[in-house]
Design an enzyme around this catalytic site. Structure first.
Site, PDB file in Angstrom:
ATOM      1  N   LYS A  50       0.830  -1.215   0.000  1.00 42.19           N
ATOM      2  CA  LYS A  50       0.000   0.000   0.000  1.00 42.19           C
ATOM      3  C   LYS A  50       0.865   1.266   0.000  1.00 42.19           C
ATOM      4  O   LYS A  50       0.413   2.340  -0.356  1.00 42.19           O
ATOM      5  CB  LYS A  50      -0.928  -0.005   1.223  1.00 42.19           C
ATOM      6  CG  LYS A  50      -1.938  -1.150   1.216  1.00 42.19           C
ATOM      7  CD  LYS A  50      -2.980  -1.016   2.317  1.00 42.19           C
ATOM      8  CE  LYS A  50      -2.418  -1.302   3.693  1.00 42.19           C
ATOM      9  NZ  LYS A  50      -2.101  -2.723   3.936  1.00 42.19           N
ATOM     10  N   PHE A  90      12.898  -5.059   4.078  1.00 36.26           N
ATOM     11  CA  PHE A  90      13.942  -5.745   4.850  1.00 36.26           C
ATOM     12  C   PHE A  90      13.336  -6.421   6.082  1.00 36.26           C
ATOM     13  O   PHE A  90      13.603  -7.602   6.374  1.00 36.26           O
ATOM     14  CB  PHE A  90      15.008  -4.708   5.233  1.00 36.26           C
ATOM     15  CG  PHE A  90      15.893  -5.049   6.394  1.00 36.26           C
ATOM     16  CD1 PHE A  90      16.600  -6.239   6.451  1.00 36.26           C
ATOM     17  CD2 PHE A  90      16.046  -4.142   7.443  1.00 36.26           C
ATOM     18  CE1 PHE A  90      17.437  -6.529   7.531  1.00 36.26           C
ATOM     19  CE2 PHE A  90      16.875  -4.424   8.512  1.00 36.26           C
ATOM     20  CZ  PHE A  90      17.566  -5.626   8.564  1.00 36.26           C
ATOM     21  N   ASP A  95      11.004 -11.126   8.821  1.00 33.63           N
ATOM     22  CA  ASP A  95       9.902 -11.489   9.711  1.00 33.63           C
ATOM     23  C   ASP A  95       9.180 -12.745   9.220  1.00 33.63           C
ATOM     24  O   ASP A  95       8.824 -13.621  10.014  1.00 33.63           O
ATOM     25  CB  ASP A  95       8.918 -10.310   9.773  1.00 33.63           C
ATOM     26  CG  ASP A  95       8.089 -10.306  11.044  1.00 33.63           C
ATOM     27  OD1 ASP A  95       8.638 -10.636  12.108  1.00 33.63           O
ATOM     28  OD2 ASP A  95       6.895  -9.984  10.974  1.00 33.63           O
ATOM     29  N   ASP A  99       8.663 -16.114  11.361  1.00 34.77           N
ATOM     30  CA  ASP A  99       7.303 -16.545  11.709  1.00 34.77           C
ATOM     31  C   ASP A  99       6.830 -17.746  10.896  1.00 34.77           C
ATOM     32  O   ASP A  99       5.690 -18.185  11.061  1.00 34.77           O
ATOM     33  CB  ASP A  99       6.315 -15.394  11.478  1.00 34.77           C
ATOM     34  CG  ASP A  99       6.505 -14.257  12.465  1.00 34.77           C
ATOM     35  OD1 ASP A  99       7.229 -14.455  13.460  1.00 34.77           O
ATOM     36  OD2 ASP A  99       5.934 -13.170  12.239  1.00 34.77           O
ATOM     37  N   ARG A 104       2.427 -13.323   1.671  1.00 30.34           N
ATOM     38  CA  ARG A 104       2.653 -11.899   1.936  1.00 30.34           C
ATOM     39  C   ARG A 104       2.037 -11.134   0.772  1.00 30.34           C
ATOM     40  O   ARG A 104       2.347 -11.403  -0.377  1.00 30.34           O
ATOM     41  CB  ARG A 104       4.148 -11.616   2.044  1.00 30.34           C
ATOM     42  CG  ARG A 104       4.556 -10.171   2.089  1.00 30.34           C
ATOM     43  CD  ARG A 104       4.130  -9.446   3.322  1.00 30.34           C
ATOM     44  NE  ARG A 104       4.716  -9.974   4.555  1.00 30.34           N
ATOM     45  CZ  ARG A 104       4.364  -9.564   5.778  1.00 30.34           C
ATOM     46  NH1 ARG A 104       3.433  -8.635   5.913  1.00 30.34           N
ATOM     47  NH2 ARG A 104       4.933 -10.093   6.859  1.00 30.34           N
ATOM     48  N   ASP A 166       9.103  -9.143  21.110  1.00 31.92           N
ATOM     49  CA  ASP A 166       7.928  -9.878  20.623  1.00 31.92           C
ATOM     50  C   ASP A 166       8.225 -11.376  20.532  1.00 31.92           C
ATOM     51  O   ASP A 166       7.451 -12.216  20.998  1.00 31.92           O
ATOM     52  CB  ASP A 166       7.520  -9.323  19.254  1.00 31.92           C
ATOM     53  CG  ASP A 166       6.139  -9.798  18.820  1.00 31.92           C
ATOM     54  OD1 ASP A 166       5.369 -10.272  19.675  1.00 31.92           O
ATOM     55  OD2 ASP A 166       5.827  -9.695  17.623  1.00 31.92           O
ATOM     56  N   LYS A 192       8.473  -1.886  17.865  1.00 31.29           N
ATOM     57  CA  LYS A 192       8.352  -2.704  16.656  1.00 31.29           C
ATOM     58  C   LYS A 192       7.557  -2.001  15.554  1.00 31.29           C
ATOM     59  O   LYS A 192       7.786  -2.241  14.376  1.00 31.29           O
ATOM     60  CB  LYS A 192       7.693  -4.050  16.998  1.00 31.29           C
ATOM     61  CG  LYS A 192       7.665  -5.017  15.821  1.00 31.29           C
ATOM     62  CD  LYS A 192       7.033  -6.348  16.173  1.00 31.29           C
ATOM     63  CE  LYS A 192       6.903  -7.221  14.937  1.00 31.29           C
ATOM     64  NZ  LYS A 192       6.276  -8.516  15.222  1.00 31.29           N
ATOM     65  N   PHE A 231      -2.670   2.877  16.765  1.00 31.14           N
ATOM     66  CA  PHE A 231      -2.828   2.143  15.502  1.00 31.14           C
ATOM     67  C   PHE A 231      -2.696   0.635  15.718  1.00 31.14           C
ATOM     68  O   PHE A 231      -3.484  -0.154  15.201  1.00 31.14           O
ATOM     69  CB  PHE A 231      -1.774   2.632  14.499  1.00 31.14           C
ATOM     70  CG  PHE A 231      -1.725   1.850  13.219  1.00 31.14           C
ATOM     71  CD1 PHE A 231      -2.628   2.097  12.189  1.00 31.14           C
ATOM     72  CD2 PHE A 231      -0.773   0.849  13.019  1.00 31.14           C
ATOM     73  CE1 PHE A 231      -2.575   1.380  11.007  1.00 31.14           C
ATOM     74  CE2 PHE A 231      -0.716   0.129  11.845  1.00 31.14           C
ATOM     75  CZ  PHE A 231      -1.622   0.396  10.829  1.00 31.14           C
ATOM     76  N   ASP A 235      -5.359  -2.365  15.396  1.00 34.10           N
ATOM     77  CA  ASP A 235      -5.095  -3.552  14.583  1.00 34.10           C
ATOM     78  C   ASP A 235      -5.464  -4.826  15.352  1.00 34.10           C
ATOM     79  O   ASP A 235      -6.069  -5.743  14.790  1.00 34.10           O
ATOM     80  CB  ASP A 235      -3.601  -3.588  14.218  1.00 34.10           C
ATOM     81  CG  ASP A 235      -3.371  -3.993  12.774  1.00 34.10           C
ATOM     82  OD1 ASP A 235      -4.104  -3.503  11.897  1.00 34.10           O
ATOM     83  OD2 ASP A 235      -2.464  -4.806  12.533  1.00 34.10           O
ATOM     84  N   ASP A 236      -5.089  -4.870  16.622  1.00 35.64           N
ATOM     85  CA  ASP A 236      -5.407  -6.035  17.466  1.00 35.64           C
ATOM     86  C   ASP A 236      -6.917  -6.170  17.637  1.00 35.64           C
ATOM     87  O   ASP A 236      -7.456  -7.281  17.623  1.00 35.64           O
ATOM     88  CB  ASP A 236      -4.745  -5.886  18.841  1.00 35.64           C
ATOM     89  CG  ASP A 236      -3.227  -5.949  18.786  1.00 35.64           C
ATOM     90  OD1 ASP A 236      -2.674  -6.215  17.702  1.00 35.64           O
ATOM     91  OD2 ASP A 236      -2.591  -5.720  19.830  1.00 35.64           O
TER      92      ASP A 236
END
Length: 347
Positions: A50, A90, A95, A99, A104, A166, A192, A231, A235-236
């Site tokens: 985006k 990067f 990530d 994970d 993606r 995290d 983060k 923000f 998101d959560d």
């Protein structure tokens, strides 16, 4: 009059920057097939998102100047914006490996492309290096060159310590709710997400215009870091309460053992019996367990708790923004624009 950029305008700058990066690699006689690999990595990993972070740089520069940008100003500001997108690339390539992510932006993660695998780790390093190649090429003679260099280094480190916290707080394969706390959550979110997503674009715009005084940067930080925290909490909230057709994905925070705002709120409010439900079902790769946790979130009225939090924090942010002294180069509209993009968002 300030003017907002479009994704099309912003993306039109990238081929010129890519040409600079490829020419730089060619100086070292990188074999043609390896140069083609680098080109593909740049195009797949840096382009196609985006670009909200990147576009925020020319938007902020335009607001600070109070007018549309000249072609040269736009190119400079968009170049800084693309550096934030390379930083994002990067982080995301790295990530996704950490994970074990599958997709993606609706496509396979870079490390899952055929023939890539762990070469993606080196590709991530090269995406980071690209920032400094472009910075040297386009800002070497700028009065704030060292400030820009140090800003990228500092924000990169801040994001990395947030990621470390995290990974150590909420490993996907080992559930321990005693590890969670709002203090840890706040640390993770601020370092983060908030610094590179909110503070970095505005700090870059200020430095580009030589308005990056310690006072201006401190005021920007005092507003943008709480905004970045808001923000992420949003998101959560959307991960659980948002509609999949709006957010474009099915939330997985509960099954992924995320140290999210919702579970931390639940832990603060839960009775011993409710805590037992969380202990048994949180972080399990099981739809029934997920449903039990969701039911508990509803029982604890976490949706209303979030809505109350949102109104409180947005009120505080508006008060802070309203108190900005524009005589020193900062403009309230920079922060109002960021807030307008996220307040009451549904995706």
């Amino acid at each position: 009059m300030a003017q907002r950029t479009t994704l099309q305008e912003f993306e039109a700058v990238f081929p010129k920057l890519e040409a600079t990066l490829l020419a730089h690699a060619q100086k070292y006689n990188l074999p043609a097939e390896h140069l083609a690999w680098y080109k593909q990595s740049l195009e797949i990993n840096a382009v196609g998102g985006k670009c909200n972070r990147g576009m925020s740089v020319p938007d902020s520069v335009s607001i600070l100047l109070g007018r549309a940008l000249t072609e040269e100003e736009y190119f400079k500001a968009a170049t800084l914006g693309w550096m934030t997108e390379l930083l994002q690339a990067f982080f995301l390539v790295s990530d996704d490996i950490m994970d074990s992510s599958i997709t993606r932006r609706g496509k396979p993660c870079w490390y899952r492309h055929e023939g890539v695998g762990m070469i993606a780790i080196n590709d991530a390093f090269m995406l980071e290096s690209a920032i400094y190649t472009l910075l040297k090429e386009h800002f070497k003679t700028h009065p704030a060159y060292v400030d820009l260099l140090e800003l990228f280094h500092e924000v990169t480190f801040q994001t990395e310590i947030g990621q470390l916290a995290d990974l150590l707080t909420a490993p996907e394969d080992k559930v321990n709710l005693d590890n969670f706390s709002m203090d840890k959550y706040r640390f993770i979110v601020i370092y983060k997400t908030a610094y590179y997503s909110f503070y970095l674009p505005v700090a870059l715009a200020l430095h580009m215009l030589e308005l990056g005084t310690p006072e201006n940067l401190k005021i920007a930080e005092s507003i943008l870091i709480p905004m970045g925290e808001y923000f992420q909490i949003q998101d959560d909230y959307l991960d659980n309460f948002g509609l999949p057709e709006h957010i474009g994905k099915i939330g997985t925070d509960i099954m992924d053992n995320k140290c999210s705002w919702l579970v931390n709120q639940a832990l603060q409010l839960a009775t011993p019996e409710q805590r037992a439900v969380l202990e048994e079902h949180y972080g399990r790769k099981d739809k029934n367990s997920e449903a039990q946790v969701k039911a508990l979130f509803n029982e604890l009225k976490l949706e209303q708790r979030y809505l109350d939090y949102e109104e409180k924090v947005v009120g505080e942010l508006r008060t802070q923004i309203g108190g900005i002294d524009e005589a020193k180069g900062l403009k309230k509209a920079v922060f109002e624009t960021f807030l307008a993009k996220i307040y009451k968002r549904s995706k």
